[in-house]
Design an enzyme around this catalytic site. Structure first.
Site, PDB file in Angstrom:
ATOM      1  N   CYS A  97      -8.549   0.953  12.656  1.00  0.00           N
ATOM      2  CA  CYS A  97      -9.930   0.499  12.482  1.00  0.00           C
ATOM      3  C   CYS A  97     -10.595   0.243  13.832  1.00  0.00           C
ATOM      4  CB  CYS A  97      -9.976  -0.791  11.673  1.00  0.00           C
ATOM      5  SG  CYS A  97      -8.795  -0.842  10.349  1.00  0.00           S
ATOM      6  N   SER A 126       0.840  -1.193   0.000  1.00  0.00           N
ATOM      7  CA  SER A 126       0.000   0.000   0.000  1.00  0.00           C
ATOM      8  C   SER A 126       0.878   1.247   0.000  1.00  0.00           C
ATOM      9  CB  SER A 126      -0.893   0.001   1.239  1.00  0.00           C
ATOM     10  OG  SER A 126      -1.497   1.269   1.387  1.00  0.00           O
TER      11      SER A 126
HETATM   12  C1  LIG Z   1      -2.690  -0.240   6.228  1.00  0.00           C
HETATM   13  C2  LIG Z   1      -2.688  -1.707   6.061  1.00  0.00           C
HETATM   14  C3  LIG Z   1      -3.535  -2.329   5.129  1.00  0.00           C
HETATM   15  C4  LIG Z   1      -4.545  -1.561   4.325  1.00  0.00           C
HETATM   16  O1  LIG Z   1      -3.981  -0.759   3.332  1.00  0.00           O
HETATM   17  P1  LIG Z   1      -4.901   0.421   2.720  1.00  0.00           P
HETATM   18  O2  LIG Z   1      -4.118   0.921   1.566  1.00  0.00           O
HETATM   19  O3  LIG Z   1      -5.057   1.427   3.797  1.00  0.00           O
HETATM   20  O4  LIG Z   1      -6.179  -0.191   2.305  1.00  0.00           O
HETATM   21  C5  LIG Z   1      -3.475  -3.696   5.008  1.00  0.00           C
HETATM   22  N1  LIG Z   1      -2.619  -4.429   5.741  1.00  0.00           N
HETATM   23  C6  LIG Z   1      -1.794  -3.871   6.633  1.00  0.00           C
HETATM   24  C7  LIG Z   1      -0.870  -4.735   7.418  1.00  0.00           C
HETATM   25  C8  LIG Z   1      -1.805  -2.497   6.836  1.00  0.00           C
HETATM   26  O5  LIG Z   1      -1.008  -1.954   7.747  1.00  0.00           O
END
Ligand SMILES: *Cc1c(COP(=O)(O)O)cnc(C)c1O
Length: 387
Positions: free
Chosen positions: A327, A202
Site C-alpha cells: 500500500c 486472507s
Molecule cells: C495482506 C494483509 C492484509 C489484507 O488482506 P487482503 O485479503 O489483501 O485484504 C491484512 N493484514 C495483513 C497483515 C496482511 O498482510
C-alpha cells in the site's frame, strides 16, 4: 532466453497452488448451484461450503459455527474491529492497537476515532518490532473494549506475544482480535491456545486466490455486520456464498498445515542462505527482522540507499521484492513499521523485504544474492552518501 521471474514477495500475495485450482474447478462449472437453493445442485454447493468450514475449524481448533467466510483479510479486520466497537460502545469507547499494524487495522481504528467518537491508543514496539507488553498494560482503561494486535508483522515478520496479550485481555474482560494474515501456514492457528476472541485470515497469502478471507469469531461475540442483506454467514456477512473460493481457501489451509514441517524446513533453509549471503557480501546493512520471526520473511535496510532504487534495479533482473507493505510502495513514504522500531528516517526509507514461499529454490536465492550485491554496489557508487 527469457528469464523466469524470481518471486520473493510472498507477503504481498502468493501463487495459487495447482491442487487448489483443481479442487475449485468443478464448483464453477459443475456444482454451480446457489447454496440456498432447495434442490440437488444447491445441496451440493451447500455441502461444499460446510465441508470447507469444518476443515478450517479443525486447523483453528474451534467449532465450525465460529468460522465465517468474508471477501478478504481487510474485510475480516473491518468486521471484527468496527463490528465489535459499534456493538459494545455502551461499555466503553476505547480501543488499543499497535503502531505496526496493517492499514486494514490501523485505518479502521482511525476511522472509528475520527468519525464515530472512539478513542484509541497505539502500543509501542521495541527495536525488534515486538509490542511492548508493559506499555500495552499501561494503556488499558476502564472503558477499553477492544484490543487488536497482529500475530506476525507483514514487513519484518516479527512474531507478537499473542497468547500473553490474550490472557491480559481476558482477565480484564476486553475483546481481543488478531490479524493473523501473515501467520497462516507459518505459525499455529489454535485459537484456544492463542486466547483470541477473533482472528482474521486472507486466502491469497497462503496459496488460495485473492478475494476470499476468513474470520474466526468466538460464539457469544456479536459484531454488527458491515453489510445488510440475506441470512448468509448467520447474517454477519450476507451475499451469495462464493463457493469455489470457500472450497479453495479451505483446501489451501489444509495443505499448508498438512505439509507444514516440510515447507518450514525448506523455506527456513532458503531464508538462512539468503541471510548469510547478504551479510557476507554487502556492508552497511541494518537487519529489521528479529530472531523471533516467521520463517519466510527477511527485511534489511541498506544504508544510504532508497529501498525503491533497489526494488527497481532488482526488477530489471526479474527479481520481485518489496519495500514493505504494498500500500505504501510507490509513494516514497518511509515505512511506518520500520519507523515505529525507532530507526531513523533514512533507514526507514531504505528497507527491502524478501518474503519466500515453498516454490522458491536454492538457485533463485543464489541468483538473488549475486544480483543484489551488484545492484547495491552500483547504486552506492553513484550516490553521494558514504556508508
Ligand atoms: C495482506 C494483509 C492484509 C489484507 O488482506 P487482503 O485479503 O489483501 O485484504 C491484512 N493484514 C495483513 C497483515 C496482511 O498482510
Amino acid at each position: 532466453m527469457e528469464k523466469r521471474i524470481v518471486y520473493l514477495d510472498n507477503n504481498a500475495t502468493t501463487r495459487v497452488d495447482d491442487r487448489v485450482v483443481k479442487k475449485m474447478e468443478i464448483y464453477f462449472t459443475k456444482f454451480y448451484g446457489n447454496p440456498s437453493s432447495l434442490y440437488d445442485l444447491g445441496f451440493e454447493a451447500k455441502n461444499a461450503v460446510e465441508d470447507a468450514r469444518k476443515k478450517i475449524s479443525k486447523i483453528l481448533n474451534c467449532s465450525d459455527q465460529e468460522i465465517f467466510f468474508t471477501g478478504s483479510g481487510t474485510e475480516s479486520d473491518n468486521i471484527a474491529i468496527k463490528g465489535v466497537a459499534r456493538r459494545y460502545q455502551k461499555k466503553g469507547k476505547h480501543i488499543i492497537t499497535s503502531s505496526i499494524e496493517h492499514h486494514a487495522v490501523l485505518n479502521s481504528v482511525e476511522y472509528l476515532g475520527k468519525k464515530e467518537g472512539f478513542e484509541y491508543s497505539l502500543v509501542k514496539v521495541d527495536s525488534d518490532g515486538i509490542v511492548d507488553i508493559d506499555h500495552l498494560k499501561s494503556l488499558i482503561r476502564p472503558d477499553t473494549i477492544l484490543i487488536s494486535i497482529m500475530y506476525a508483522n507483514n514487513e519484518t515478520g516479527a512474531i507478537q506475544p499473542i497468547e500473553e496479550i490474550g490472557k491480559i485481555a481476558r482477565e480484564k474482560g476486553i475483546y481481543f482480535h488478531t490479524d493473523a494474515v501473515q501467520a497462516a501456514g507459518k505459525l499455529s492457528l489454535d485459537v484456544k491456545k492463542l486466547n483470541v476472541d477473533m482472528l482474521s485470515l486472507s486466502g491469497h497469502k497462503f496459496h488460495a486466490p485473492k478475494g476470499v478471507g476468513i474470520l474466526y469469531k468466538r460464539t457469544g461475540i456479536n459484531p454488527i455486520p458491515l453489510f445488510h442483506g440475506g441470512h448468509h454467514e448467520k447474517n454477519l456477512r450476507p451475499s451469495t456464498e462464493n463457493v469455489p473460493y470457500m472450497v479453495g481457501i479451505a483446501e489451501a489451509l489444509e495443505i499448508a498445515y498438512d505439509e507444514f514441517e516440510e515447507h518450514k524446513k525448506h523455506i527456513y533453509k532458503l531464508k538462512m542462505m539468503l541471510k548469510e549471503g547478504i551479510e557476507k557480501n554487502i556492508d552497511g546493512l541494518v537487519l529489521n527482522t528479529p530472531k523471533n520471526s516467521v520463517f519466510n520473511t527477511l527485511n534489511y535496510s541498506f544504508k544510504g540507499i532508497e529501498g525503491e532504487s533497489i526494488l527497481f534495479s532488482l526488477n530489471d533482473f526479474k527479481i520481485s521484492v518489496s519495500t514493505g507493505s504494498a500500500c505504501t510502495s510507490g509513494s516514497l513514504e518511509p515505512s511506518h513499521v520500520i519507523m515505529a522500531m525507532g530507526r531513523e528516517d533514512s533507514i526507514s526509507h531504505g528497507s527491502i523485504r524478501f518474503s519466500l514461499s515453498k516454490y522458491n529454490t536454492e538457485e533463485e536465492i543464489k541468483y538473488t544474492i549475486e544480483k543484489l550485491k551488484e545492484v547495491v554496489e552500483r547504486i552506492r557508487k553513484i550516490s553521494p552518501y558514504k556508508v
